[in-house]
Design a protein around this motif. Sequence first.
Motif, PDB file in Angstrom:
ATOM      1  N   TYR A   1      -9.439 -36.127  16.997  1.00 21.80           N
ATOM      2  CA  TYR A   1     -10.303 -37.216  17.655  1.00 21.80           C
ATOM      3  C   TYR A   1      -9.645 -37.544  19.054  1.00 21.80           C
ATOM      4  O   TYR A   1     -10.438 -37.638  20.127  1.00 21.80           O
ATOM      5  CB  TYR A   1     -10.536 -38.416  16.999  1.00 21.80           C
ATOM      6  CG  TYR A   1     -11.102 -39.542  17.539  1.00 21.80           C
ATOM      7  CD1 TYR A   1     -12.626 -39.515  17.888  1.00 21.80           C
ATOM      8  CD2 TYR A   1     -10.656 -40.581  18.033  1.00 21.80           C
ATOM      9  CE1 TYR A   1     -13.434 -40.534  18.486  1.00 21.80           C
ATOM     10  CE2 TYR A   1     -11.149 -41.614  18.669  1.00 21.80           C
ATOM     11  CZ  TYR A   1     -12.642 -41.412  19.162  1.00 21.80           C
ATOM     12  OH  TYR A   1     -13.260 -42.260  19.937  1.00 21.80           O
ATOM     13  N   LEU A   2      -8.411 -37.920  19.138  1.00 23.95           N
ATOM     14  CA  LEU A   2      -7.742 -38.379  20.200  1.00 23.95           C
ATOM     15  C   LEU A   2      -7.866 -37.253  21.312  1.00 23.95           C
ATOM     16  O   LEU A   2      -8.139 -37.701  22.481  1.00 23.95           O
ATOM     17  CB  LEU A   2      -6.443 -39.229  20.040  1.00 23.95           C
ATOM     18  CG  LEU A   2      -6.430 -40.383  18.902  1.00 23.95           C
ATOM     19  CD1 LEU A   2      -5.307 -40.649  18.543  1.00 23.95           C
ATOM     20  CD2 LEU A   2      -7.254 -41.475  19.692  1.00 23.95           C
ATOM     21  N   ASN A   3      -7.322 -36.240  21.001  1.00 24.58           N
ATOM     22  CA  ASN A   3      -7.143 -35.434  21.914  1.00 24.58           C
ATOM     23  C   ASN A   3      -7.994 -34.104  21.873  1.00 24.58           C
ATOM     24  O   ASN A   3      -7.892 -32.995  22.288  1.00 24.58           O
ATOM     25  CB  ASN A   3      -5.655 -34.582  22.060  1.00 24.58           C
ATOM     26  CG  ASN A   3      -4.588 -35.759  22.676  1.00 24.58           C
ATOM     27  OD1 ASN A   3      -5.205 -36.693  23.523  1.00 24.58           O
ATOM     28  ND2 ASN A   3      -3.659 -36.250  21.874  1.00 24.58           N
ATOM     29  N   GLY A   4      -8.972 -34.525  20.992  1.00 23.10           N
ATOM     30  CA  GLY A   4     -10.137 -33.509  20.665  1.00 23.10           C
ATOM     31  C   GLY A   4     -11.432 -33.766  20.523  1.00 23.10           C
ATOM     32  O   GLY A   4     -11.409 -35.117  21.168  1.00 23.10           O
ATOM     33  N   SER A   5     -12.215 -33.113  20.305  1.00 23.81           N
ATOM     34  CA  SER A   5     -13.805 -33.578  20.348  1.00 23.81           C
ATOM     35  C   SER A   5     -14.049 -33.547  18.773  1.00 23.81           C
ATOM     36  O   SER A   5     -15.571 -33.771  18.774  1.00 23.81           O
ATOM     37  CB  SER A   5     -14.381 -32.362  21.084  1.00 23.81           C
ATOM     38  OG  SER A   5     -14.132 -30.969  20.325  1.00 23.81           O
TER      39      SER A   5
ATOM     40  N   CYS B   1     -11.024 -24.036  15.968  1.00 24.44           N
ATOM     41  CA  CYS B   1     -10.413 -24.736  17.232  1.00 24.44           C
ATOM     42  C   CYS B   1      -9.042 -24.239  17.379  1.00 24.44           C
ATOM     43  O   CYS B   1      -8.523 -23.966  18.533  1.00 24.44           O
ATOM     44  CB  CYS B   1     -10.675 -26.044  17.175  1.00 24.44           C
ATOM     45  SG  CYS B   1     -12.172 -26.722  17.239  1.00 24.44           S
TER      46      CYS B   1
END
Lengths: 682, 544
Positions: free
Chosen positions: A337-341, A375
Amino acid sequence: MKKPFLSVGLIAIAAGAAVAVLLLSPRKKPPPAAVVMQPAERAGTRFEDFVGAETCARCHAQQYDLWRRSTHGRAGGKPSQMEMIARFDGQPLQFKDAVVTPSTNAQGDYVFSVQMEGAPRFDIRVDAIVGGAHMHGGGTQSFFNEFPDGTLRFLPFDFGRRENLWFTQVRSDKTWVPITRELSLKTDLLNWLPNRVLGTSVEFSNCQNCHGSQITLTYDPAQRKHRTQFQTLQINCESCHGPGRQHVELASKPGFDKLADIGMEPLAAQSKDGSLMVCFQCHATKDAIRDAAYLPGEPLEDYFSIKLSLFAENPYLVDGRIRSFGYQANHLYSDCYLNGSMTCVDCHDPHSMEYRDAFQRPLTGKFDNRQCTGCHASKAVAPELHSHHLPGSPGNQCTSCHMPFLQHQGVGLHIAFARSDHTIPIPRPEFDHSLGIENACQKCHRDKDLAWQQGKVREWYGEIKPHHALIARLIDADKKPAGARNRLLAPDAAHPMAQMDALAAFVRTSVKPNTKSEIADKLRVFSRSPDIDLQALALMALHVSGEIEAADVTATQALKSRWGILADQFASMFSANGDLTNAIICLEKSLEVMPDNIVSLSHLAIARAKQGDLQSTLKLLKTAVAIRPHTANLHFQLAQTYLQMQEPTAAIHALEQGLSYAPDNQPARALLRQLRAASPNR
Amino acid sequence: VQVWSAVIIAIIVGAGFCDAFGQGALIGQLGCANCHSDLPVKSNLREVTPDLSSAGLRYNSAWLFEFLRKPSRLKRHLGPARMPDFHFSDSEALALIAFLETQRVPNRGQPEMPAEIVSQIGGTTSVSRAVFQNPLTNGLICLSCHTFEGKGGIQGIELSTVSYRLKPEWVKEYLLAPSRFGVPHHVMPAQFFDPTNQFRALIPQPAQKIQIIGSYLFSLNPQRSKSLQANYEAAKAAYPDASAELGRRIFISQNCAACHRHHTVQPRPQAAPELTHEAARVSPQWLQAFLKRPDAIRPFGYHPGDGSRMPNFGLSDQEVAEIAASLGTGASGGQSKPPALSAFAKRKAKLLLAEKLSCLGCHRFGETGGRIGPDLAHVRERLQPDYVHSIIRNPRETNPHTIMPQVPLPENTIKLIANFLLQHSEKPIESKYLSLTDNALVSGTNNYAKYCAGCHGEDGHGKGFNAAFLPRKPTAHANAAETSLRPDDTLYDAIHSGGYIVNKSQLMPPWGQSLSAREIQELVRHIRTLCQCLGPAWSRDNDK
């Protein structure tokens, strides 16, 4: 999927605890977040705006069929609609002081026959079932009965599929245990008499809106009854898509294809956070911030906060893993979430609840590595080089190490309730152990000790990925509470959950009422944060410490509610430590922001009573009663005040008033009997 | 199925027009196949056009400036072929001229000119018209091909233009030995000396006659020369930075060597789109309009950043019709008509394009979007429906040379986007080519140059030509402070699965379906050479 029934309601003045409030001594523990009493302000969405899944199916048959077979489509319903997992086979459940027999009666209803010592046998009919025992880490099924007061109440006899047994939640430590002769039905069960209701309520401990669709619980003063409405106890189409009536009406008229606005928004175009909020309606530990039934499609943050709880009773461990019980909102701590989508629907097909990858390519199931490698393609080249486990072995599955099924500790160890860790962590055996968490290696390598597990991680991965910088500071602060607290204030950290946790830790330890703070500038930065929870906490800290006046800040209702609740919770922390003076300052500040908050009025009344200022207590309670007359507990609290003022007649009247709203409150009834007996006039 | 039947038909048609080319079809004569190298017949244009290795000796730069900006048909021996208009701006033309000025290499392998002859033709003398006309009409065959003041042959250049087009020394040396400048004998025969036989005189007093012709021709049209020079000087003053190196890049970018010989620059293969499947790809109406007036489909080159342009040949209607027929695009049939979309579906498609999909990273769409690929607002008028579906679904299978990546999309999204584009009727904005002098031309041939440089810049500073059109600045891979924080695996994942999955722009597409694992690993290594850095120590577990 069954959730425990964490009350976000007015625990302190909830029905079962009325007398406890009346006789309140300094609280040992701050209460959970309170519901602010506000007149209901509908943003326009009404229960009648929802049409139900069968209406959707007329045009969207494909999606309907997928959904109908999904866990959402089989989440709950009337007994006739549900697959019964539990054993209603007439085998009695033996309690110390009662026998409860799940069986079917002549009409074909599922019933619990309750035979208590010295009392006539009576049947409680199962009117609703929640849960299909679907969950991999331990699925359960729960039962509800329609009460005469209009509520649908949870019955404290659950069934665990894996253990194939009946269990219940106990009062002592709130864990779930198998039903045995050791337990007293009357005194050991947390929910006997049944006191937990379906729907969000300030009167009762409750299940919020999640075990069904469009649940609204309202009070009808004319009938003196509650009204429980819902479309279904499944999780239906409109739970995610929002109300469909306008859409259906538009679709039935000619020219529908000419409309760009079809009365419904496409969820496929949602932003990352927008998409998460759809699921976090239910899959998050959240605090109600207003006294009005939430309906899908309305802004969730106007009704609930998913970060407020980090201030008073943090449901998460420092790295976001579940402390006692929780849902999947700790995804907000994940690197994905923080560094991804990553959103929920990047792995979970929202219609079928089957698995897919971020590009919506269907997968074989919850252990399919392509959930991750869709991913993290670099890891798909040769997964075994990363996993150091043989191809095809469980150790070569991404989820085995990064999303292990962890037993939620609040449930205890008797009933399986393990949920896949959505913080998607890196296995850190020693660190995990220090948090009291079963580390992922241990899941398979139970025969090996911690040193071996940590040794393998070190051998294979050398230096491992560090925690997020702010989490690292929080871990450090936990170790050294006196350490540099200012380092916890990180307005630019881009980690909202950790920021909230860190800000909360700072406020709890460093902010003092009416004491100017040296870091006010940093708090001011937070007070302008786009994150409403961070903003509210900073404003509360500035307000309580005397840096700002409430009247000088223009704030939305959603912001004010959070601010007021946080000030009330801050008061409770002082109160728990016997610091009545500071508690009162915080409560008065809370009421400056939210003058109609009956919770804070009630809490301030208690504090004033403790100070011996009974006139003020009386005034505050009368104000609260005028705002929300049908809150029985306010009347009971009023009765207690009259008693302290040596006015038994007025106390009797107040108890009568309260019992007219909550006739089944046994402690209040007993007190009334006692007073009447002692009263010379009666 | 329909696409493939269309492709098969196109192949059959293609096989058919092999013969047509053989018989001198216009599409072959114009040299289309020199860039559209899939076309089956090549032209012999390179053999008859000027060899540009010696352009610096030959041309008056002031005239070149005008000619490049506005080419005119000078050489009648080229048949229908002509120098087309490459849409050059002043600065682009100046840079190209700066480069051509430095090209002073006569044809190799030719004998050196004897010094005594060269000395005899040096300088200029005053020559009367009568003296000039005497050799021209007596003994020499110049006017068999050339015209002079409109009179003479039909294939050569008008000789009165020589004074402002060419350099005097070159003209005389050229008359002395045309083959020295790469001109074949059948185009310009040697009349004065025989370079193949120790420069034996072919006519009496050959050097004197060269001197007379040269001197007289250069005394003509002084006003024209003057005005050309003035324009040229003014332009140079406005763009003093136009360098020969920039010109060389432009020379390569426009594939000048495809039609002109040059001693170092070779023609680029596949410098332009495949045309053998053109009938399956584009609408006949669009093609005809495009041939008539080609605007910028890919504003900075067919290969992103190569700057190549489709030049304007100034074709007549008849020529356009002939070319279109050669490409088999006379009629369109068998294409499925896209189903009508509701207004909501259109809105959803727009939302997906704006917020979720990577398409607009490369493609322009109205006011937004990149400038790598064709403007999607043109799809409806330009492309065939089946092709649109097919290129979105599987770009490489549809067009083997495309760099468009295959993005894994659900079938209903493919259909939605294709059908939306096929009926999107907003008036498209005329697309112009991007400046070849203001943007960094990509010169490399590795995969980073091919797939990444358009946005990230060939040097990895994040300033590729397309960056200016993106809402979010492309990652500067050369920035060691930033790139050293990103593990190799994260770089790999972002290349493979796109920018969106690493919380960056969704406009960075996923390349995982189009590049092999080895190719992606090579790109990661290339990025490490750009930043001269490694990923974080903790991330290098697989190295251990």
